[in-house]
Design a protein around this motif. Structure first.
Motif, PDB file in Angstrom:
ATOM      1  N   CYS A 131      15.903 -20.453  -1.193  1.00 16.08           N
ATOM      2  CA  CYS A 131      15.070 -20.924  -0.078  1.00 16.08           C
ATOM      3  C   CYS A 131      15.817 -21.993   0.723  1.00 16.08           C
ATOM      4  N   THR A 179      15.436 -19.364  -7.114  1.00 13.51           N
ATOM      5  CA  THR A 179      14.629 -19.044  -5.933  1.00 13.51           C
ATOM      6  C   THR A 179      14.475 -20.257  -5.025  1.00 13.51           C
ATOM      7  N   LEU A 210       7.372 -19.826  -1.486  1.00 16.64           N
ATOM      8  CA  LEU A 210       7.510 -19.095  -2.739  1.00 16.64           C
ATOM      9  C   LEU A 210       6.171 -18.664  -3.336  1.00 16.64           C
TER      10      LEU A 210
END
Length: 102
Positions: free
Chosen positions: A42, A38, A58
């Protein structure tokens, strides 16, 4: 909370756990976990970011991102570069990571 809402919440939770498990199984070939992916997502999507930008996007706590970025850096996925402000470090995907991320 009524029964329908509790059951719906439970199903959402179980589905999220299953998706996370399956993602981790797929990412093991890259020596990554979903939480690390993740961060890479990003950076790939938005470009270099500060750790604060990442944890804000996040919606996780700062120490979590610090540990995750440290692991990604040790494994050659990211590097820290000095930003415009000397107090600020940007997290940047390495060239190797960009090629591998695809």
């Amino acid at each position: 909370m009524d029964t329908l809402n509790r059951e719906c919440l439970h199903q959402i939770h179980q589905s999220a756990r299953l998706l996370s498990k399956k993602a981790n199984e797929a990412l093991v070939a890259y020596d990554l976990y979903m939480s690390q992916w993740t961060v890479l997502f990003c950076l790939d999507t938005f470009g270099p970011k500060t750790q604060k930008d990442i944890w804000t996007y996040l919606n996780v706590e700062a120490p979590t991102i610090t540990r995750t970025v440290t692991r990604l850096e040790a494994n050659g996925w990211v590097k820290r570069v000095q930003g415009k402000d000397k107090r600020e470090n940007l997290i940047v995907m390495t060239d190797d990571a960009k090629a591998r991320f695809e």
